[in-house]
Design a protein around this motif. Sequence first.
Motif, PDB file in Angstrom:
ATOM      1  N   PRO A 155       0.832  -1.212   0.000  1.00 51.38           N
ATOM      2  CA  PRO A 155       0.000   0.000   0.000  1.00 51.38           C
ATOM      3  C   PRO A 155       0.862   1.256   0.000  1.00 51.38           C
ATOM      4  N   ASP A 156       0.328   2.326  -0.554  1.00 52.59           N
ATOM      5  CA  ASP A 156       0.992   3.627  -0.549  1.00 52.59           C
ATOM      6  C   ASP A 156      -0.077   4.695  -0.277  1.00 52.59           C
ATOM      7  N   PRO A 157       0.030   5.402   0.852  1.00 47.26           N
ATOM      8  CA  PRO A 157       1.093   5.353   1.858  1.00 47.26           C
ATOM      9  C   PRO A 157       1.039   4.061   2.672  1.00 47.26           C
ATOM     10  N   LEU A 158       2.132   3.782   3.380  1.00 50.25           N
ATOM     11  CA  LEU A 158       2.168   2.573   4.198  1.00 50.25           C
ATOM     12  C   LEU A 158       1.091   2.618   5.275  1.00 50.25           C
ATOM     13  N   ARG A 172      -4.905 -22.831 -10.761  1.00 48.53           N
ATOM     14  CA  ARG A 172      -4.211 -21.754 -11.464  1.00 48.53           C
ATOM     15  C   ARG A 172      -4.438 -20.402 -10.788  1.00 48.53           C
ATOM     16  N   ASP A 173      -5.372 -20.361  -9.873  1.00 52.54           N
ATOM     17  CA  ASP A 173      -5.685 -19.106  -9.186  1.00 52.54           C
ATOM     18  C   ASP A 173      -4.809 -18.946  -7.956  1.00 52.54           C
ATOM     19  N   MET A 174      -4.360 -17.735  -7.739  1.00 51.18           N
ATOM     20  CA  MET A 174      -3.590 -17.414  -6.544  1.00 51.18           C
ATOM     21  C   MET A 174      -4.323 -16.325  -5.783  1.00 51.18           C
ATOM     22  N   THR A 175      -4.531 -16.564  -4.489  1.00 47.55           N
ATOM     23  CA  THR A 175      -5.156 -15.567  -3.626  1.00 47.55           C
ATOM     24  C   THR A 175      -4.090 -14.920  -2.756  1.00 47.55           C
ATOM     25  N   VAL A 176      -4.077 -13.610  -2.737  1.00 44.45           N
ATOM     26  CA  VAL A 176      -3.115 -12.849  -1.932  1.00 44.45           C
ATOM     27  C   VAL A 176      -3.899 -11.949  -0.993  1.00 44.45           C
ATOM     28  N   LYS A 177      -3.527 -11.965   0.275  1.00 40.69           N
ATOM     29  CA  LYS A 177      -4.173 -11.083   1.251  1.00 40.69           C
ATOM     30  C   LYS A 177      -3.202  -9.986   1.665  1.00 40.69           C
ATOM     31  N   THR A 178      -3.742  -8.803   1.883  1.00 43.10           N
ATOM     32  CA  THR A 178      -2.904  -7.724   2.407  1.00 43.10           C
ATOM     33  C   THR A 178      -3.732  -6.869   3.356  1.00 43.10           C
ATOM     34  N   VAL A 179      -3.034  -6.141   4.199  1.00 44.13           N
ATOM     35  CA  VAL A 179      -3.666  -5.271   5.191  1.00 44.13           C
ATOM     36  C   VAL A 179      -3.316  -3.826   4.871  1.00 44.13           C
ATOM     37  N   ILE A 180      -4.331  -2.973   4.833  1.00 47.53           N
ATOM     38  CA  ILE A 180      -4.126  -1.539   4.645  1.00 47.53           C
ATOM     39  C   ILE A 180      -4.324  -0.871   6.000  1.00 47.53           C
ATOM     40  N   PRO A 181      -3.240  -0.456   6.684  1.00 49.40           N
ATOM     41  CA  PRO A 181      -3.399   0.197   7.989  1.00 49.40           C
ATOM     42  C   PRO A 181      -3.989   1.609   7.828  1.00 49.40           C
ATOM     43  N   VAL A 182      -4.911   1.963   8.704  1.00 48.00           N
ATOM     44  CA  VAL A 182      -5.553   3.275   8.643  1.00 48.00           C
ATOM     45  C   VAL A 182      -5.676   3.821  10.064  1.00 48.00           C
ATOM     46  N   ALA A 219      -6.348  10.153  -0.875  1.00 44.48           N
ATOM     47  CA  ALA A 219      -6.179   9.092  -1.861  1.00 44.48           C
ATOM     48  C   ALA A 219      -5.033   8.167  -1.478  1.00 44.48           C
ATOM     49  N   GLY A 220      -5.176   6.907  -1.839  1.00 47.19           N
ATOM     50  CA  GLY A 220      -4.121   5.926  -1.632  1.00 47.19           C
ATOM     51  C   GLY A 220      -4.181   4.876  -2.726  1.00 47.19           C
ATOM     52  N   THR A 221      -3.135   4.097  -2.833  1.00 48.38           N
ATOM     53  CA  THR A 221      -3.096   3.035  -3.834  1.00 48.38           C
ATOM     54  C   THR A 221      -2.561   1.751  -3.209  1.00 48.38           C
ATOM     55  N   VAL A 222      -2.945   0.643  -3.795  1.00 45.44           N
ATOM     56  CA  VAL A 222      -2.349  -0.654  -3.488  1.00 45.44           C
ATOM     57  C   VAL A 222      -1.796  -1.181  -4.798  1.00 45.44           C
TER      58      VAL A 222
END
Length: 591
Positions: free
Chosen positions: A285-288, A448-458, A298-301
Motif C-alpha cells: 500500500p501507498d502510503p504505508l 491456477r488461481d492465486m489468492t493474496v491477502k494484504t492489510v491496509i493500515p488506517v 487518496a491511496g493506492t495498493v
Amino acid sequence: MRRFKPFIAASCVVLAVASGCTSSTAKGDASAPKEFTSATIDSFVADLAEAGVAVYPTGSTTPVVKVDSPGPLALSQEQAGSAALGAWAHAGLSGSDVDKLAAMPPLALGAQPIPAALLIAGWSQVAPSPAAKMAKKILGEQDWSHYQQAVFPAAVLALFAADVAAMGRSAGTGGAGGGAAAADSVCEQFKGFISSTIEKVFAAIGRFEVKGFTGDVLKDIFIFIRDTGAVLGNLALDTVKFLVVNGVEVALGPVLNGIAAVAGIAAVVSSIVLILQPWTADVRPDPLISRRDESAHAGTVTLTMRGITGNTDWPAELTGCAGAAGVTLPSLRPKDANLSWTITNQHPAPMIVEKSDTAVLKDDGTATMRFETLPETPDVAKGEEQIDGVALLDIVVHRKDLDQVHKLITGEIFKFLPALVDKTFGGTIRDIVDPQIQKLLQPLTTLRDMTVKTVIPVNYHTKEDDKTAKPGGPSASPIGKLTVPDGCPTTAVSGFGFQSIGSQVVDGVLTCFYSRGRAQLGVGITHQKASAPPCPGESIDVPGADAACFDNGAFGDPGVRVFVSDGGLLVAGGGAGRDELIAIAEQILVS
C-alpha cells in the motif's frame, strides 16, 4: 500484543499460581521480510529440514541441507523455492479452494463432514510436531471462524501431508530419496523424483491407520474446530472413537481414513502448485499507513508479479519436459491475467472506499487499486488518534495462459497417479481418494488461481469523551456480583471488535488470545483463590472487586489485573488503552 510468551509468564506470576509456568509462543509470525532473496530460500530450506522434509537438487541423492530424520515427502530444489516464495508473500489457495480439492467423509451417518481446510488449520495450531509448528508460523494470525477466506500457502499443505505420512511410516521404510542421477534427461530425472516421492507418501499414508494421530492430538484438533465458532452444522465431533493401545489412545475407522485421504490429496495438490506457480505477487500500500481526518485522502495498493529471485524462465525440469512433449510454455511472469479485488473486512468501522482497480494485469506484471479514506466529522477529527484501524484486501490472480502447462503437468509428470492409487490404498481410502485424484487431473481453474491477502493500515480519531469504546464496541457497566468465567470470554471480548485466535492452559491458568486488526489481546483466567500481590503500577477502582491494578508494561504490554471472590483475571494488550482494558475486564467479569 506482540509478545505472548512474556504475557503467559506474567499470567502465572500475577495471578498467583505455580512459579514453574512455561509455554511456547502461541502467535504465528505472518510478517514477511521486505525483500525476497536467495537467503530467504536458504532459511526456508533449513526450516524444512528441521520439519523432516528433505530438499534435493534434480538428479542428486544428497539433500541441500542434511535432515536427521527425513520423512517420506521430499521437495525438489525448484519446488522448495516456489514454496518459500509463496510463504514469504502469504499467497496460495483460499480455504474454500482447499475444500473443493480435498474432501473428508462424514464421521457419522447424517453428520456434516469436517472441512479439509479447517482440519489442516486445526493440525497447524495444536499439533506438537516441527512440521505443524512451521505451518503455524507460515499461516500467522487468521480469523478461523471465517476459515474459507484464509490463505493456505502450498508449503502448509505439503507440511500437513509430510506429518501424516511420517506418522504412518513403519520402521525400516526409510525417508525420501533424491532423484535418480542416471536418468536420461532433466525431465526424466524430475518425473522419477516426483513419482518416487508421491509413492512413498502414499505408501506411508496407506499404513496410517496402523498408527495415526494419538488421541490427545486429535482431541485438541476437534476442540480447536469447535471453538472457532464457524457455522458448520452438525459435525458430530462427539462420534470420534478411540482405542487404547499400549496405554495410548489411537483414533479409529472413518477418522483416520478421512485424515489419510486429505493428506494424500494435499501431497498431490502442493506438488502440482509448486510446479505450476514459481511466481507470486508482492503487494504494497501507498502510503504505508493511511490517515483519516476531515478530508478524503487518496491511496493506492500496487500488486507486482515476480518469480523466484534471479529466475526469468520456468524451472529447467519443466522446460525440459515441455521440450520433450513439444509443448510451448507461456512466459513465467503472468500476462493478461484476470484480477479481482475485494475489501473483505474493515475495523473498527469502515475506513476506506475503493475508487477503481486494474481488472487485467499489465504487460509489466503490475496492477493497481485506488482508494480514498472516509472523511471524519470535524468534532471526531479533533479527537485522539487511534492506530488500530485496518482494511483487509483479498486479490485473486487468475492466469488464462496455463492450459498447456497444466496439460503437461497432469498428462506427463503426474500420469502415474491413477495406477499408484490403485496399487497403494486399501478399499476405504481408495474410494475416497480416487475420484478426487481424477478431478485434480482435469483442467481445474482452482489450481491456477492465486489468492493474496494484504492489510491496509488506517489511523483514525475518536472523540475525547469516547475513549472507553471504539466504534462498534460497548461501554461496560458492571452490575451485581463479579465472577471469573469458566472458559474463554469470547462473547464479551468480541463486543470490542476482538476475535479469538487460540487458547491454552498452563499450570492452572487458562490463557485466551484475541486479535483486532494489528492489535492483540491476551486474557489470563484462574479460579485459584489467592491474596492479591502488590500492585506494580496504578491501583484502580473496579466496583465489586477485591483488588484491581493497571500497569503500563509489567505484563509485557499495558494490562489490568483484577481479583474477585472466585479467582483472578489478567487482560493485557498493546493495541488497547488503559480505559478500554478496564472496560474489557469489567465486561468479562459481569458477562
